[in-house]
Motif scaffolding. Sequence first.
Motif, mmCIF file in Angstrom:
data_model
loop_
_atom_site.group_PDB
_atom_site.id
_atom_site.type_symbol
_atom_site.label_atom_id
_atom_site.label_comp_id
_atom_site.label_asym_id
_atom_site.label_seq_id
_atom_site.Cartn_x
_atom_site.Cartn_y
_atom_site.Cartn_z
ATOM 1 N N SER A 1 24.802 60.244 -112.813
ATOM 2 C CA SER A 1 25.860 60.251 -113.813
ATOM 3 C C SER A 1 27.220 60.473 -113.166
ATOM 4 O O SER A 1 28.208 59.802 -113.501
ATOM 5 C CB SER A 1 25.575 61.339 -114.850
ATOM 6 O OG SER A 1 26.532 61.332 -115.875
ATOM 7 N N ASP A 2 27.274 61.386 -112.211
ATOM 8 C CA ASP A 2 28.539 61.689 -111.532
ATOM 9 C C ASP A 2 29.037 60.496 -110.726
ATOM 10 O O ASP A 2 30.253 60.284 -110.604
ATOM 11 C CB ASP A 2 28.355 62.906 -110.621
ATOM 12 C CG ASP A 2 29.658 63.344 -109.966
ATOM 13 O OD1 ASP A 2 30.586 63.689 -110.714
ATOM 14 O OD2 ASP A 2 29.741 63.323 -108.725
ATOM 15 N N ARG A 3 28.132 59.718 -110.167
ATOM 16 C CA ARG A 3 28.531 58.503 -109.451
ATOM 17 C C ARG A 3 29.321 57.578 -110.362
ATOM 18 O O ARG A 3 30.330 56.995 -109.960
ATOM 19 C CB ARG A 3 27.300 57.753 -108.927
ATOM 20 C CG ARG A 3 26.679 58.325 -107.668
ATOM 21 C CD ARG A 3 25.688 57.347 -107.089
ATOM 22 N NE ARG A 3 26.355 56.124 -106.664
ATOM 23 C CZ ARG A 3 25.755 54.939 -106.557
ATOM 24 N NH1 ARG A 3 24.477 54.812 -106.868
ATOM 25 N NH2 ARG A 3 26.428 53.884 -106.156
ATOM 26 N N ILE A 4 28.864 57.429 -111.597
ATOM 27 C CA ILE A 4 29.569 56.567 -112.546
ATOM 28 C C ILE A 4 30.938 57.149 -112.876
ATOM 29 O O ILE A 4 31.945 56.438 -112.896
ATOM 30 C CB ILE A 4 28.727 56.378 -113.822
ATOM 31 C CG1 ILE A 4 27.454 55.579 -113.507
ATOM 32 C CG2 ILE A 4 29.535 55.693 -114.905
ATOM 33 C CD1 ILE A 4 26.483 55.481 -114.664
ATOM 34 N N VAL A 5 30.981 58.462 -113.131
ATOM 35 C CA VAL A 5 32.247 59.115 -113.473
ATOM 36 C C VAL A 5 33.265 58.924 -112.356
ATOM 37 O O VAL A 5 34.436 58.597 -112.602
ATOM 38 C CB VAL A 5 32.013 60.611 -113.761
ATOM 39 C CG1 VAL A 5 33.337 61.356 -113.898
ATOM 40 C CG2 VAL A 5 31.184 60.782 -115.029
ATOM 41 N N ARG A 6 32.835 59.131 -111.108
ATOM 42 C CA ARG A 6 33.759 59.005 -109.976
ATOM 43 C C ARG A 6 34.194 57.558 -109.755
ATOM 44 O O ARG A 6 35.338 57.294 -109.375
ATOM 45 C CB ARG A 6 33.112 59.578 -108.716
ATOM 46 C CG ARG A 6 33.016 61.108 -108.734
ATOM 47 C CD ARG A 6 32.492 61.697 -107.439
ATOM 48 N NE ARG A 6 31.063 61.496 -107.289
ATOM 49 C CZ ARG A 6 30.495 60.662 -106.432
ATOM 50 N NH1 ARG A 6 31.246 59.923 -105.628
ATOM 51 N NH2 ARG A 6 29.188 60.553 -106.359
ATOM 52 N N THR A 7 33.285 56.613 -110.006
ATOM 53 C CA THR A 7 33.648 55.201 -109.861
ATOM 54 C C THR A 7 34.677 54.804 -110.912
ATOM 55 O O THR A 7 35.650 54.101 -110.611
ATOM 56 C CB THR A 7 32.391 54.319 -109.983
ATOM 57 O OG1 THR A 7 31.455 54.690 -108.966
ATOM 58 C CG2 THR A 7 32.739 52.846 -109.815
ATOM 59 N N LEU A 8 34.492 55.255 -112.137
ATOM 60 C CA LEU A 8 35.471 54.969 -113.190
ATOM 61 C C LEU A 8 36.817 55.620 -112.877
ATOM 62 O O LEU A 8 37.879 55.041 -113.140
ATOM 63 C CB LEU A 8 34.960 55.461 -114.543
ATOM 64 C CG LEU A 8 33.745 54.729 -115.130
ATOM 65 C CD1 LEU A 8 33.297 55.416 -116.410
ATOM 66 C CD2 LEU A 8 34.065 53.265 -115.403
ATOM 67 N N ALA A 9 36.767 56.815 -112.311
ATOM 68 C CA ALA A 9 38.009 57.541 -112.016
ATOM 69 C C ALA A 9 38.883 56.775 -111.030
ATOM 70 O O ALA A 9 40.112 56.871 -111.081
ATOM 71 C CB ALA A 9 37.682 58.929 -111.479
ATOM 72 N N ARG A 10 38.253 56.008 -110.140
ATOM 73 C CA ARG A 10 39.045 55.225 -109.189
ATOM 74 C C ARG A 10 39.877 54.156 -109.890
ATOM 75 O O ARG A 10 40.864 53.670 -109.343
ATOM 76 C CB ARG A 10 38.128 54.593 -108.131
ATOM 77 C CG ARG A 10 37.559 55.608 -107.151
ATOM 78 C CD ARG A 10 37.020 54.940 -105.907
ATOM 79 N NE ARG A 10 35.761 54.259 -106.136
ATOM 80 C CZ ARG A 10 34.566 54.822 -106.008
ATOM 81 N NH1 ARG A 10 34.468 56.102 -105.657
ATOM 82 N NH2 ARG A 10 33.468 54.130 -106.222
ATOM 83 N N GLU A 11 39.456 53.784 -111.101
ATOM 84 C CA GLU A 11 40.241 52.844 -111.914
ATOM 85 C C GLU A 11 40.996 53.579 -113.028
ATOM 86 O O GLU A 11 41.454 52.963 -113.981
ATOM 87 C CB GLU A 11 39.322 51.777 -112.527
ATOM 88 C CG GLU A 11 38.724 50.812 -111.524
ATOM 89 C CD GLU A 11 39.740 49.808 -111.004
ATOM 90 O OE1 GLU A 11 40.862 49.743 -111.552
ATOM 91 O OE2 GLU A 11 39.412 49.080 -110.049
ATOM 92 N N ARG A 12 41.089 54.920 -112.902
ATOM 93 C CA ARG A 12 41.815 55.753 -113.872
ATOM 94 C C ARG A 12 41.217 55.633 -115.276
ATOM 95 O O ARG A 12 41.927 55.546 -116.270
ATOM 96 C CB ARG A 12 43.309 55.392 -113.893
ATOM 97 C CG ARG A 12 43.951 55.340 -112.514
ATOM 98 C CD ARG A 12 45.398 54.936 -112.546
ATOM 99 N NE ARG A 12 45.668 53.752 -113.360
ATOM 100 C CZ ARG A 12 45.403 52.503 -113.006
ATOM 101 N NH1 ARG A 12 44.849 52.246 -111.813
ATOM 102 N NH2 ARG A 12 45.700 51.496 -113.806
ATOM 103 N N ILE A 13 39.893 55.638 -115.345
ATOM 104 C CA ILE A 13 39.197 55.504 -116.627
ATOM 105 C C ILE A 13 38.396 56.765 -116.899
ATOM 106 O O ILE A 13 37.642 57.235 -116.030
ATOM 107 C CB ILE A 13 38.247 54.287 -116.619
ATOM 108 C CG1 ILE A 13 39.034 52.988 -116.363
ATOM 109 C CG2 ILE A 13 37.477 54.190 -117.932
ATOM 110 C CD1 ILE A 13 38.153 51.780 -116.124
ATOM 111 N N GLU A 14 38.558 57.315 -118.082
ATOM 112 C CA GLU A 14 37.757 58.438 -118.550
ATOM 113 C C GLU A 14 37.088 58.051 -119.863
ATOM 114 O O GLU A 14 37.664 57.300 -120.664
ATOM 115 C CB GLU A 14 38.620 59.690 -118.764
ATOM 116 C CG GLU A 14 39.225 60.257 -117.483
ATOM 117 C CD GLU A 14 40.008 61.522 -117.743
ATOM 118 O OE1 GLU A 14 40.095 61.939 -118.928
ATOM 119 O OE2 GLU A 14 40.553 62.093 -116.784
ATOM 120 N N THR A 15 35.893 58.572 -120.095
ATOM 121 C CA THR A 15 35.190 58.283 -121.333
ATOM 122 C C THR A 15 34.104 59.317 -121.557
ATOM 123 O O THR A 15 33.815 60.144 -120.672
ATOM 124 C CB THR A 15 34.576 56.872 -121.301
ATOM 125 O OG1 THR A 15 34.090 56.529 -122.607
ATOM 126 C CG2 THR A 15 33.412 56.799 -120.313
#
Length: 407
Positions: A79-93
């Motif tokens: 789950s954290d892998r997805i969160v960190r990958t999204l963060a690189r595109e400045r995306i939170e959800t």
Amino acid sequence: MLIEAVGGEGDGVAAGPIYVPFTLPGERVRVTGGGDRRDLAEVLAASPDRVEPPCPHFGVCGGCALQHWAHAPYLAWKSDRIVRTLARERIETEVLPVYAAGPGARRRLALHARRGGPDVARLGYKARRSWDLVEVGVCPIADPALQGAIPALARLAAPLFEHPKSAPTLHVTLTATGVDVEITGVEAKSGGLSADARMRIAEQAAAADFARVTLAGEVAYMARTPQVRLGPATVALPPGAFLQAAPGAEAAMTAFVGEAAAGAARIADLHCGVGTFTFRLAAIAPVYAADMSGEAVSALRAALSTAPGLKGVTAEARDLVRRPVLADELRKTDVVVFDPPRAGAAEQAAEIARSDASRVVGVSCNPATFARDARILIDAGFRLDRLLPVDQFLWSPHVELVGVFSR
């Protein structure tokens, strides 16, 4: 050496960075080798999250990387892998709890074959970071019916080595009507397999009661058409057809997609395959379905007659990279579902972004390309509302997801 984290490929990471397989955060280890990739020699201080791997081939076989990690922290890492990958595109959800397929859930395997004796091939997976073969007698990730078929599959592969350059792979799928085997990697430049080899394949397939065996799409043996149930439809699979790896994961994903599409007036299902989501969506509203595989689209169309009561499906074979569905073609479509291959769907996402769709559902096997495509949608006024991580490739670093966007 202190292991500080687990990297994207499932190896432990120490300062440097230095990558050490089969290690966990907080462990002190002794390593061998040089460079940024070392080998584990000894665990000096083990993590409390370390568990006994369930497979006797673990550590040698290249198929699994994380059997030594307890389930809860392993899922949290995915789950954290997805969160960190999204963060690189400045995306939170909102990230929902991971759907996790358990042991024995996989209905698809890719088994490599190498020359063995006259009547049985060596069959298994590639070794870790090597072309060597690890023969497997058991495979805890596989459905028990596929595990039980491994000896018969080794006999089936024995006639495939008439040409010295042949390196066959058996793509094995468990269907509702039996085991389906698509064989690739058999050298065909010399004219392909002899009639005798083909006869031996058919004899072994019949003895094992396999449903079908195909060689690069050509039928070598068929007792029954391989079929799967997708929502209300029964689909006859073309050779080598894509299916989600675990039926339970497929059910969770289709339920999530269906919930997101509830209330739609018109739906587009892009990269639809044989209809994993199409039939569920067509119970809600009329669906336009497109995929680059003509065989998959033909199978989808043929299955429509098995599912009465749908709102209507129009299916088209179309290269969605070179010829994405244009924003103008999506007029009056309020929900778009897209499930691209690992490379993502940048061209199609750009057209969806320009369309009038109010909701979009993205299904992905690659968080990095999903994040890239999500940024295209978000820049056009969409919001990523929620995301479901899906772990159907147990004990691997691979993670999938379904994300729901709204304007």
